[in-house]
Enzyme design. Structure first.
Site, PDB file in Angstrom:
ATOM      1  N   GLU A 281     -38.080  -0.349 -10.065  1.00 10.24           N
ATOM      2  CA  GLU A 281     -38.797   0.663  -8.792  1.00 10.24           C
ATOM      3  C   GLU A 281     -39.556   1.707  -9.191  1.00 10.24           C
ATOM      4  O   GLU A 281     -39.370   2.873  -8.963  1.00 10.24           O
ATOM      5  CB  GLU A 281     -37.447   1.278  -8.064  1.00 10.24           C
ATOM      6  N   ASP A 360     -27.604  -5.272  -4.554  1.00 14.63           N
ATOM      7  CA  ASP A 360     -27.498  -3.898  -4.751  1.00 14.63           C
ATOM      8  C   ASP A 360     -26.475  -3.183  -3.802  1.00 14.63           C
ATOM      9  O   ASP A 360     -26.717  -2.724  -2.611  1.00 14.63           O
ATOM     10  CB  ASP A 360     -29.033  -3.327  -4.130  1.00 14.63           C
ATOM     11  N   GLU A 388     -23.712   4.311   0.075  1.00 12.48           N
ATOM     12  CA  GLU A 388     -25.135   4.003   0.624  1.00 12.48           C
ATOM     13  C   GLU A 388     -25.154   2.890   1.861  1.00 12.48           C
ATOM     14  O   GLU A 388     -25.901   3.148   2.768  1.00 12.48           O
ATOM     15  CB  GLU A 388     -26.051   3.664  -0.480  1.00 12.48           C
TER      16      GLU A 388
HETATM   17  C1  BDP Z   1     -30.512   1.923  -4.870  1.00 13.63           C
HETATM   18  C2  BDP Z   1     -30.678   2.929  -4.005  1.00 13.63           C
HETATM   19  C3  BDP Z   1     -31.993   3.725  -4.875  1.00 13.63           C
HETATM   20  C4  BDP Z   1     -31.396   3.990  -6.340  1.00 13.63           C
HETATM   21  C5  BDP Z   1     -31.410   2.731  -6.887  1.00 13.63           C
HETATM   22  C6  BDP Z   1     -30.833   2.672  -8.287  1.00 13.63           C
HETATM   23  O1  BDP Z   1     -31.390   2.751  -2.927  1.00 13.63           O
HETATM   24  O2  BDP Z   1     -31.918   5.134  -4.313  1.00 13.63           O
HETATM   25  O3  BDP Z   1     -32.472   4.530  -6.910  1.00 13.63           O
HETATM   26  O4  BDP Z   1     -30.425   1.644  -6.043  1.00 13.63           O
HETATM   27  O5  BDP Z   1     -29.552   2.196  -8.438  1.00 13.63           O
HETATM   28  O6  BDP Z   1     -29.373   1.420  -4.323  1.00 13.63           O
HETATM   29  O7  BDP Z   1     -31.848   2.918  -9.322  1.00 13.63           O
END
Ligand code: BDP
Length: 674
Positions: A281, A360, A388
């Site tokens: 990311e 996720d 989340e």
């Molecule tokens: C996702 C989230 C994000 C996190 C990412 C992570 O949306 O905010 O940075 O995982 O685990 O669930 O790095």
């Protein structure tokens, strides 16, 4: 009660019991001194005052002296056990002998755990006659990850701002941080990382300029047997070190990290190590330099090794710039594809941290095939306590039932009986480190978690880290007794509400394991196509004929192949795949008949109507408990549950209408409004 004390209420409703307990708790004696033992005696004394209204006498005595009351004693003198993550050192015994309760352990941390256990027994109004308990944690690392940013915000935080930071500075509210440490330690958590895995400019300096503040925070957690870690920015040598590269094979980079580690350990000798989100990311990582994850992680491990530190390297690595038209690229495959080929190549002090599912933290996902497949690499299971994708602490979603399913999942990695909980406990392969980590759900709200009932997720997470085979009902009852007391009506109703809530949430949100039908970015509320034509790799492929992601070996992405048999065959088979995951693994016509006997489309309609009815039932059950608990928490929870009811209708109507319009197939019971 505003919920601040959470499960450490330290009140006793039953007056008759007070004399009984008092006879054991008037005196607290300890044999050896340490700051953890000091925290243990303070906790006991605070609890005794709260529960029994007496101030116990606290005294130190020599081993041969006679004593009464509670006695805290070390079996040996190996009291400095913080950094070692040794389950034997966490072991404790509680024994009642005459008018004495003896809590003994091989470490001061173990004594503290024993004290919290004794208090759990008393708060639950149970007898201490004939007590003889020996406990040892199943998992070595029992970690919490804060996703706190130094500007005071919390990534995916739903309970106010950070308790650690504000305006790019440490707040320095030691009392609040200490109370958090008490909550964590009371359920056996032994490690914490105090900043977000996405490390911005200012947090990059936590390992340099801000170290004196980190040191103070570490000191608070140390008293409660909790080791402090920091999330680091892989590009730190560039960002703050004045170098032009962060290439792990570059000697200047290696020297920079070695020096950084040395400085940290000069200030914090028992520092835990680094948590790293790299090449994920948009975060920097070794890929930029044509290196792989082993190069990246092992270089940091080398820097930490002389000091006993650990690198926790996250496996949440995938291409977040995918093409939704290309069904061959499947985000679910990513963690395994990246890390499985590297098994055995990581240094001994590297631990890979793997999310429970391949995507996720959705309300329903299969278990990640990477866990169990890493036979020669230390790893941690990562869970998300913060809600989340499960209602953001506005909706009630008690996650212990979900985690139990994950922990009990049989991977067959080493034949039948290779459950996740055995793997992460280090019972199957010879890992140097293993255990669990989870994203915290607390913030500066007075009740810590926004929704008072979301406290149960933090409690349950800690207790499952200690013992993943704990009975779900017993664990939940423990929490209820300590948090709200023992009135029969309350206990029965609340237990029912809690245990049903995950299934209820699942029913009215994304159907049959498909996930992701949420509003982009903030992830709250329904939006069926919100992510459908974007780059994130999170699709449902609904069209007029059918829905679901084909992940089979023959016609799909081949993801099912990452599992051991028979799981691979079960998931790959349209007839054997469990209904609740069918759309995760298969693209099917709306008229496809599930194992339940119903069609996919009718199941979507039915579960969404049922889900809303379940929330209504849950709300009514709760409202009928007026007077059974304090007004403040009663009202706050009532408000959240009635908001959840309203919001669940929105979910139901949006999802059902969408699928009616796509499929043109009517609800058999004609309930749709379109
Ligand atoms: C996702 C989230 C994000 C996190 C990412 C992570 O949306 O905010 O940075 O995982 O685990 O669930 O790095």
């Amino acid at each position: 009660e505003q919920g601040y004390k959470a499960w450490l209420q330290y009140t006793l409703k039953n007056d008759k019991q007070k004399d009984y307990y008092s006879s054991y708790l008037r005196v607290i004696t300890y044999h050896q001194e340490s700051e953890v033992i000091d925290a243990a005696t303070k906790e006991l004394s605070r609890a005794v005052k709260g529960m029994l209204g007496i101030s116990p006498e606290i005294k130190k005595s020599s081993i041969d002296e006679q004593s009464e009351g509670v006695l805290l004693t070390l079996n040996s003198h190996t009291s400095k056990a913080y950094q070692s993550f040794n389950k034997e050192l966490d072991r404790y015994q509680i024994e009642q002998m005459g008018k004495q309760i003896i809590i003994s352990s091989n470490s001061d941390k173990g004594i503290l755990y024993g004290v919290f256990h004794l208090l759990r027994i008393i708060q639950s109004d149970e007898s201490i006659e004939g007590l003889l308990i020996t406990e040892k944690p199943r998992n070595q690392l029992r970690m919490i990850n804060q996703w706190d940013n130094m500007d005071g915000s919390i990534e995916r935080g739903y309970a106010g701002s950070s308790i650690f930071y504000q305006d790019n500075q440490f707040i320095g509210d030691e009392e609040r941080v200490e109370d958090y440490a008490r909550l964590l330690s009371s359920v056996g958590i032994n490690a914490i990382s105090i900043n977000n895995v996405n490390v911005h400019k200012v947090e990059t300096t936590l390992i340099t300029d801000l170290l004196p503040e980190v040191k103070k925070t570490a000191a608070i957690f140390r008293k409660y047997g909790i080791t402090l870690f920091l999330s680091i920015n892989y590009s730190s040598p560039i960002e703050i070190g004045g170098l032009t590269t962060a290439d792990p094979l570059d000697q200047d980079v290696q020297a920079w990290w070695a020096e950084a580690a040395k400085n940290i350990y000069t200030q914090i000798p028992d520092f835990g190590g680094f948590v790293v989100k790299a090449d994920s990311e948009h975060r920097p990582g070794p890929f930029t330099y044509g290196r792989d994850h082993t190069d990246g992680a092992n270089m940091l491990a080398e820097a930490l090794k002389p000091h006993g530190g650990i690198v926790i390297w996250r496996c949440f690595v995938y291409n977040c710039l995918q093409d939704w038209r290309d069904r061959k690229t499947d985000r679910a495959r990513a963690a395994y594809d990246h890390f499985h080929p590297l098994d055995g190549q990581f240094a001994d002090n590297v631990i890979l941290q793997v999310k429970n599912g391949p995507m996720d933290f959705q309300v329903r996902e299969p278990v990640s095939p990477l866990i169990g497949a890493l036979k020669k690499t230390n790893h941690l299971l990562e869970l998300q306590v913060t809600q989340e994708y499960t209602g953001q602490q506005k909706h009630l979603c008690y996650l212990v039932p979900q985690w139990k399913e994950v922990l009990d999942f049989d991977t067959y990695a080493n034949g039948e009986g290779t459950e996740i909980h055995n793997i992460i406990a280090g019972d199957v392969y010879d890992y140097q480190y293993s255990g669990l980590a989870a994203v915290s759900n607390i913030g500066a709200d007075l009740n810590w978690t926004g929704h008072d009932l979301a406290q149960a997720n933090l409690y349950g997470y800690g207790r499952l880290c200690w013992n993943p085979t704990l009975d779900m009902q017993e664990l939940t009852l423990e929490w209820i007794h300590q948090t709200f007391g023992k009135s029969d009506r309350l206990v029965d109703s609340l237990l029912k509400i809690m245990l049903q809530s995950w299934e209820t949430y699942e029913k009215y949100t994304a159907p049959l394991g498909v996930g992701w039908m949420v509003n982009p970015h903030h992830h709250y509320g329904p939006n069926v196509d919100g992510y459908e034509y974007s780059v994130w790799g999170t699709y449902h492929y609904a069209d007029r004929d059918g829905v679901g992601v084909d992940r089979t070996m023959e016609t799909g992405t081949g993801y099912t192949e990452q599992y051991y048999k028979p799981n691979a065959d079960i998931y790959n088979s349209l007839t054997k795949c469990p209904d609740e995951l069918i759309l995760f693994f298969h693209h099917v016509p709306y008229t496809h008949q599930l194992q339940s006997g119903k069609t996919v489309i009718q199941t979507i309609y039915d579960t969404h109507f049922e889900g809303v009815e379940d929330v209504k039932a849950l709300l009514d059950e709760w409202l009928s408990m007026e007077g059974e608990i304090d007004e403040q928490r009663f009202k706050a929870i009532s408000q959240r549950l009635s908001d959840q009811f309203e919001h669940s209708k929105q979910w139901r109507d949006m999802i059902n209408t969408y699928f009616y319009r796509k499929s043109g197939i009517k609800d058999e019971q004609d309930r749709l409004i379109y």
